[in-house]
Design an enzyme around this catalytic site. Structure first.
Site, PDB file in Angstrom:
ATOM      1  N   CYS A 395      30.549  13.349  18.089  1.00  0.00           N
ATOM      2  CA  CYS A 395      30.525  13.128  16.639  1.00  0.00           C
ATOM      3  C   CYS A 395      29.346  13.813  15.960  1.00  0.00           C
ATOM      4  O   CYS A 395      29.446  14.235  14.809  1.00  0.00           O
ATOM      5  CB  CYS A 395      30.542  11.636  16.320  1.00  0.00           C
ATOM      6  SG  CYS A 395      29.110  10.726  16.949  1.00  0.00           S
ATOM      7  N   CYS A 580       2.916  18.984 -23.135  1.00  0.00           N
ATOM      8  CA  CYS A 580       3.179  19.806 -24.317  1.00  0.00           C
ATOM      9  C   CYS A 580       4.187  20.920 -24.062  1.00  0.00           C
ATOM     10  O   CYS A 580       4.666  21.542 -25.001  1.00  0.00           O
ATOM     11  CB  CYS A 580       1.869  20.397 -24.854  1.00  0.00           C
ATOM     12  SG  CYS A 580       1.136  21.647 -23.763  1.00  0.00           S
ATOM     13  N   CYS A 588      -2.877  17.843 -10.884  1.00  0.00           N
ATOM     14  CA  CYS A 588      -3.686  16.697 -10.461  1.00  0.00           C
ATOM     15  C   CYS A 588      -2.881  15.865  -9.467  1.00  0.00           C
ATOM     16  O   CYS A 588      -1.909  15.208  -9.840  1.00  0.00           O
ATOM     17  CB  CYS A 588      -4.099  15.845 -11.660  1.00  0.00           C
ATOM     18  SG  CYS A 588      -5.113  14.417 -11.193  1.00  0.00           S
ATOM     19  N   CYS A 591      -2.930  12.053 -10.166  1.00  0.00           N
ATOM     20  CA  CYS A 591      -2.053  11.549 -11.231  1.00  0.00           C
ATOM     21  C   CYS A 591      -0.612  11.335 -10.746  1.00  0.00           C
ATOM     22  O   CYS A 591       0.196  10.754 -11.468  1.00  0.00           O
ATOM     23  CB  CYS A 591      -2.039  12.522 -12.410  1.00  0.00           C
ATOM     24  SG  CYS A 591      -3.523  12.436 -13.456  1.00  0.00           S
ATOM     25  N   HIS A 614      -7.794  13.312 -18.646  1.00  0.00           N
ATOM     26  CA  HIS A 614      -8.845  12.917 -17.721  1.00  0.00           C
ATOM     27  C   HIS A 614     -10.126  12.467 -18.419  1.00  0.00           C
ATOM     28  O   HIS A 614     -11.175  12.304 -17.774  1.00  0.00           O
ATOM     29  CB  HIS A 614      -9.134  14.067 -16.746  1.00  0.00           C
ATOM     30  CG  HIS A 614      -8.002  14.314 -15.805  1.00  0.00           C
ATOM     31  ND1 HIS A 614      -7.029  15.265 -16.049  1.00  0.00           N
ATOM     32  CD2 HIS A 614      -7.662  13.705 -14.644  1.00  0.00           C
ATOM     33  CE1 HIS A 614      -6.139  15.245 -15.063  1.00  0.00           C
ATOM     34  NE2 HIS A 614      -6.496  14.318 -14.198  1.00  0.00           N
ATOM     35  N   HIS A 659      27.069   6.457  15.583  1.00  0.00           N
ATOM     36  CA  HIS A 659      28.252   7.263  15.257  1.00  0.00           C
ATOM     37  C   HIS A 659      28.008   8.003  13.941  1.00  0.00           C
ATOM     38  O   HIS A 659      27.674   7.400  12.922  1.00  0.00           O
ATOM     39  CB  HIS A 659      29.492   6.388  15.138  1.00  0.00           C
ATOM     40  CG  HIS A 659      30.735   7.155  14.808  1.00  0.00           C
ATOM     41  ND1 HIS A 659      31.209   8.163  15.620  1.00  0.00           N
ATOM     42  CD2 HIS A 659      31.591   7.082  13.757  1.00  0.00           C
ATOM     43  CE1 HIS A 659      32.312   8.667  15.085  1.00  0.00           C
ATOM     44  NE2 HIS A 659      32.561   8.030  13.954  1.00  0.00           N
TER      45      HIS A 659
END
Length: 744
Positions: A395, A580, A588, A591, A614, A659
């Site tokens: 299988c 943006c 980072c 973060c 930051h 299986h």
């Protein structure tokens, strides 16, 4: 023996040690091992390094060896070859069974010679302080004229063994194969020994035994044919030529006793799948040996049975003829064996047109049948006795092959790339007996998968390929890397270096906060934990889901990601600021798990946004790193117009109680899912056969459209159809790039 040391083989090249390669052997004292057994690194010494300096090596990069296994591997001078043969662990264990006095076949200069093992041991004293050296086999050739081919029992002009002045050959274990002992009358193994032009042979035509010399070996209509210059033809004339099927030819001249050849020129050869009747019961197994036993005139067959109803492990009167698990071997008359009828009991719709192999040739070149399209799935694939028929723990291979080739062409390059001559039969079996029939007729008989397994086993990759359970990644690595030498699918960048591999195992640290993860989240968290990126967009990405060992799942439920967005996972190229949308210049890693941000995607910022993020007291200590931006990309140019790199899910392998089954995403609709089980049903008991099935499973799409909270409320056992198996039993995910697969 150096019982105070433990030996290891390095399976992965260390990042910072350029002079250390994967495949090198190292050791550590048992005392030091006991002190550091709970640590993540071992201070090991590599065999053969002049200074014998200890190096700190990650435990995960080391695999333990017995001292005998280490000495066998040290006979191989190439590190990559040593690692390759270590991965064929069964070949190592078989080599440990070789004894002085055994008759063997030995490979020298591309030829197969018959010989006797005269000595087993070192050719030189160990170098430096390792007290370990390679084990070689000293073989005395037994064929006429071979006494001039070997050495005279010396190495580098110094005696290496106390031996008579016979022309011996010294080889590592990879060049030696045991030959079954025989009585005073030679054993006959038709088609079992490679033939070359000039070889003397015995062949069978019209039930008569004749002799001649090989002129050449060719392929005709899918059959191997031997061209022979006859000593005398059927009319008693000399100098004629005949073409004889390979299975009817034996190397060298053997006695013309009718009983020996009574049933040799048949399809039954070593590795044939057969059945026999014993005490009114049908037994099934594989022929492992054909020849003569002491005091027996009939041709005998050594059978490895499927069940433990045999009488030994391949030995007869203290002599070993083949290797088999205990109580699984039986010696019977060859004439008592018949082809396994379970593969001949299948009923097919004879009205269906079934393309033959010759129809797949264009100007002498084999063609690949295109994968099954969404419009063809219902007609070609759906139904019982569809897909790939399972047989004898197959299988893992059935599910892997169906997943890769039924509805995808991303790895079709495997089917026609150039390969070594000895490996081309495997490639041909894969194309002509499995992939093309699957795509044309929607069905592959189990005997074709068994043929592929036999070919892999014959090449020494594993002595249990035809009987035991394996893992899909083991099979895929052997096919892609060792057989077809396919270019690695995945290139990973870590610490400025690129590592290549064929699949990626997802690892997570113990501090993860994932409860109902998606594949996208698992991949990102694993890359973050390992500190790696993608060096380039892969055409095919095979992901192995996280587990504790092979049996225990890390997550009860994993949500399939129909698309993998790998844009942020690439080591090079322009990235977007997540806030943006302008060109990102910093990343980072701290973060990444910050709850303020989304739960997916690496955290990348432009300089302005990074400074703002930051300034928060909790993030001032975050470690930021600059991104690798292409030189020709303008610093302030917005990458909004750039398309994101995404991979599409096309298959999932799942496992439950050992299986394997598979799910295929074959079209764009949320309902375009099919489920394949190579052993969905069975006809008959021990003498029956498995019935594979492919069925549509549109219910999967309904669950994938649910929100995470709705999905979390689902009780797995109450999920409709087979959806539970996809969400709860996923073992391996397969993704493809629609753009990159055009180039690779």
């Amino acid at each position: 023996m150096t019982s105070d040391k433990l030996f290891f083989i390095l399976t992965r090249k260390p990042d910072k040690l350029q002079h250390i390669s994967a495949g090198q052997i190292c050791h550590i004292s048992q005392f030091k091992y006991s002190l550091s057994s709970s640590q993540k690194t071992f201070s090991v010494t590599f065999v053969g390094h002049q200074l014998s300096l200890p190096y700190d090596i990650e435990v995960e990069s080391l695999e333990e060896l017995s001292e005998a296994e280490a000495e066998l591997l040290l006979a191989l001078t190439d590190d990559a070859e040593r690692l390759k043969w270590f991965q064929r662990r069964d070949s190592l264990r078989a080599a440990l069974e070789l004894k002085v006095g055994m008759v063997v076949n030995v490979e020298k200069d591309g030829e197969q010679l018959r010989g006797i093992i005269r000595t087993i041991g070192r050719r030189t004293e160990p170098a430096y302080s390792a007290s370990l050296s390679g084990t070689f086999f000293g073989i005395e050739p037994q064929e006429d004229g071979e006494e001039k081919r070997g050495s005279n029992g010396t190495y580098m002009y110094e005696p290496s063994f106390n031996c008579p002045k016979s022309s011996w050959i010294y080889v590592p274990f990879t060049k030696v194969r045991p030959v079954i002992p025989s009585s005073s009358v030679p054993s006959v193994q038709m088609g079992a020994v490679p033939l070359c032009a000039g070889d003397r042979v015995t062949y069978i035509l019209t039930d008569e035994c004749r002799h001649g010399m090989v002129l050449g070996v060719t392929e005709k209509s899918g059959q191997t044919v031997v061209q022979i210059s006859t000593d005398t033809d059927e009319n008693g004339k000399t100098g004629g030529e005949v073409e004889v099927p390979l299975q009817c030819v034996a190397k060298e001249e053997v006695p013309a006793e009718p009983e020996i050849y009574q049933s040799l020129c048949t399809d039954l050869t070593v590795n044939s799948v057969v059945e026999l009747t014993l005490d009114h019961r049908s037994l099934y197994g594989i022929i492992r040996w054909i020849g003569r036993l002491p005091e027996r005139m009939e041709m005998m067959a050594g059978i490895e049975l499927e069940e433990e109803v045999g009488v030994n492990d391949g030995t007869f009167r203290g002599e070993r003829y083949f290797f088999s698990p205990p109580k699984r071997a039986l010696f019977v008359k060859l004439s008592s064996c018949q082809p396994d009828s379970r593969f001949q009991s299948l009923s097919f719709n004879q009205s269906e047109r079934k393309p033959k192999e010759e129809e797949w040739h264009t100007e002498g070149r084999l063609e690949t049948v295109p994968p099954v399209t969404t419009e063809q799935v219902d007609h070609i694939l759906i139904g019982r006795m569809k897909g790939i028929q399972g047989h004898c723990n197959s299988c893992y291979m059935d599910a892997a092959l169906f997943s890769l080739f039924s509805c995808s062409s991303v790895l079709d390059s495997m089917l026609f790339k150039s390969t070594e001559p000895e490996d081309s039969p495997i490639q041909k079996t894969l194309l002509c007996n499995i992939v093309n029939p699957l795509r044309s007729n929607g069905f592959v008989e189990g005997r074709h998968i068994m043929k592929l397994r036999q070919q892999l086993q014959k090449l020494g990759y594993s002595h249990s390929f035809t009987t035991e359970e394996k893992d899909p990644e083991e099979f895929l690595t052997i096919i892609m890397q060792q057989i077809l030498a396919l270019e690695p699918l995945l290139k990973l960048s870590a610490g400025g270096e690129v590592q290549e591999c064929y699949y990626y195992q997802i690892f997570l640290d113990q501090k993860h906060n994932l409860l109902l993860p998606s594949v996208q989240q698992l991949l990102e968290h694993s890359f973050h934990t390992e500190g790696i990126k993608l060096a380039e967009v892969p055409s095919c990405l095979i992901l192995q889901m996280p587990r504790f060992g092979k049996k225990f799942k890390m997550f009860e439920t994993i949500v399939p990601s129909l698309e993998l967005d790998i844009t942020d996972l690439l080591s090079k190229g322009p990235q977007q600021c997540m806030l943006c949308g302008n060109l990102a210049q910093e990343e980072c890693s701290d973060c990444f798990k910050d709850p303020l941000f989304s739960r997916t995607g690496f955290k990348m910022f432009c300089e302005t946004c990074s400074a703002q993020v930051h300034t928060h007291p909790l993030r001032r200590s975050h470690q930021r790193s600059p991104l690798d931006i292409p030189n020709d990309f303008l610093p302030r140019r917005s990458p909004n117009v750039l398309a994101r790199d995404k991979l599409d899910l096309f298959a999932v392998l799942c496992i439950e109680t050992s299986h394997y089954v598979s799910f295929i995403k074959h079209g764009p609709s949320s309902q375009d899912w099919i489920f394949f089980d190579s052993m969905a049903d069975r006809q008959g008991e021990s003498d029956g056969f498995n019935i594979p099935e492919v069925r549509a499973c549109p219910e999967v799409g309904a669950y994938l459209e649910m929100s995470p909270s709705e999905l979390a409320d689902q009780v797995p056992r109450d999920m409709r159809g087979v959806a539970k198996r996809l969400f709860c039993d996923a073992y391996m995910y397969l993704y493809q790039s629609s753009s990159m697969c055009l180039y690779r």
